[in-house]
Design an enzyme around this catalytic site. Sequence first.
Site, mmCIF file in Angstrom:
data_model
loop_
_atom_site.group_PDB
_atom_site.id
_atom_site.type_symbol
_atom_site.label_atom_id
_atom_site.label_comp_id
_atom_site.label_asym_id
_atom_site.label_seq_id
_atom_site.Cartn_x
_atom_site.Cartn_y
_atom_site.Cartn_z
ATOM 1 N N HIS A 127 0.817 -1.229 0.000
ATOM 2 C CA HIS A 127 0.000 0.000 0.000
ATOM 3 C C HIS A 127 0.851 1.279 0.000
ATOM 4 O O HIS A 127 0.324 2.361 -0.269
ATOM 5 C CB HIS A 127 -0.936 0.038 1.212
ATOM 6 C CG HIS A 127 -1.986 -1.024 1.208
ATOM 7 N ND1 HIS A 127 -2.818 -1.236 0.137
ATOM 8 C CD2 HIS A 127 -2.341 -1.958 2.139
ATOM 9 C CE1 HIS A 127 -3.637 -2.254 0.409
ATOM 10 N NE2 HIS A 127 -3.350 -2.709 1.612
ATOM 11 N N ASP A 163 -2.723 -10.559 -2.314
ATOM 12 C CA ASP A 163 -3.307 -10.050 -1.073
ATOM 13 C C ASP A 163 -4.758 -9.636 -1.371
ATOM 14 O O ASP A 163 -5.076 -9.220 -2.484
ATOM 15 C CB ASP A 163 -2.495 -8.835 -0.602
ATOM 16 C CG ASP A 163 -2.902 -8.322 0.765
ATOM 17 O OD1 ASP A 163 -2.199 -8.629 1.741
ATOM 18 O OD2 ASP A 163 -3.920 -7.608 0.851
ATOM 19 N N HIS A 165 -6.331 -7.141 -0.558
ATOM 20 C CA HIS A 165 -6.472 -5.707 -0.821
ATOM 21 C C HIS A 165 -5.690 -5.327 -2.074
ATOM 22 O O HIS A 165 -4.644 -5.902 -2.343
ATOM 23 C CB HIS A 165 -5.951 -4.905 0.384
ATOM 24 C CG HIS A 165 -6.647 -5.244 1.673
ATOM 25 N ND1 HIS A 165 -6.083 -6.072 2.618
ATOM 26 C CD2 HIS A 165 -7.871 -4.913 2.126
ATOM 27 C CE1 HIS A 165 -6.935 -6.214 3.634
ATOM 28 N NE2 HIS A 165 -8.033 -5.530 3.355
ATOM 29 N N ASP A 247 -4.865 -12.562 3.482
ATOM 30 C CA ASP A 247 -6.090 -12.068 4.101
ATOM 31 C C ASP A 247 -7.334 -12.352 3.252
ATOM 32 O O ASP A 247 -8.424 -11.896 3.586
ATOM 33 C CB ASP A 247 -5.975 -10.571 4.443
ATOM 34 C CG ASP A 247 -5.168 -9.790 3.428
ATOM 35 O OD1 ASP A 247 -4.913 -10.330 2.323
ATOM 36 O OD2 ASP A 247 -4.788 -8.646 3.720
#
Length: 304
Positions: A127, A163, A165, A247
């Site tokens: 991120h 991931d 996200h 996740d």
Amino acid sequence: MVPILYSDEFLLHDTGRFHPETAGRLTAIQTALKSAPWAERLEWRIPTNVQARSPLALIQSIHDPRYIQALRQLAEQGGGQIDGDTPVSRLSFEVALLAVNAWIDGVDYALQSGEPCFALVRPPGHHAVAGIGMGFCLFSNAAIAAHYALKNGANRVAILDWDVHHGNGTQAIVEDNPNIRFCSLHESPQYPGTGQASERGLHKNVLNLPMGAGSTIEDYQPVFDQKIVPFLSEFAPDLLIVSAGYDANHDDPLAGISLKPQDYGVFTRYCLTITRKIVFGLEGGYDFDTLAQSVVETIAPLMS
Ligand SMILES: [Zn+2]
């Protein structure tokens, strides 16, 4: 042997008592790997220390020097918050540098040996954008590793981010580079809100694959078969970097996808059809048990 790039120093990035991204994640993974049936075929390697090889110049080629300086000062002052999600402790800056070293040691290993390895690090990176860290991430580990690879013999580097996200930071840093292809699978809608399929990069070098809440391996397999493997294989990458977050597991508290740990073994087998020169690097994953089992499942196919 499969190298695991790991140092106990990664436990020293202190996010506080109530944060999901904690040292216990790495401890759980370590315990699971050490009890895997092929544990003796893992080679635990300590990353090059930051005194022997400072990654700062490399990081400065990606991140704004003002951000790097501000992050260092925040740590030296005892820590603080970059944003509501992203704490920094006294040792976080040094730990983040060592994490970058682990990823680039992984690149060296994969390029030189032609074989895969796993960088078991924290903090995560995908991120972090050029100007600032966010979403638990301080430096853009995967993008830095890709640029390092391009400076060290690779002509084309692929990044697969699984991931849950979207890897907004990685994408923002690499989307203008025709020598990097970036592919992200992520839940949508979900944090950080980017990663629409319409975002294709300056050279059609970006492929975003949003997945709906509740998706299972039955939904993921056709996406690998029809989208990811063709997109990355036709690029003929000299290196595949995997932003390996866990996740998307059903039990993960931060998202709503319904993968199981063994599904990550399926993902690894797809990666191996693209190349064996793979650096896996840890991103998210917050349910300790499924996180640890998922890393085991990721590495198991590398043993054959
Ligand atoms: Zn994540």
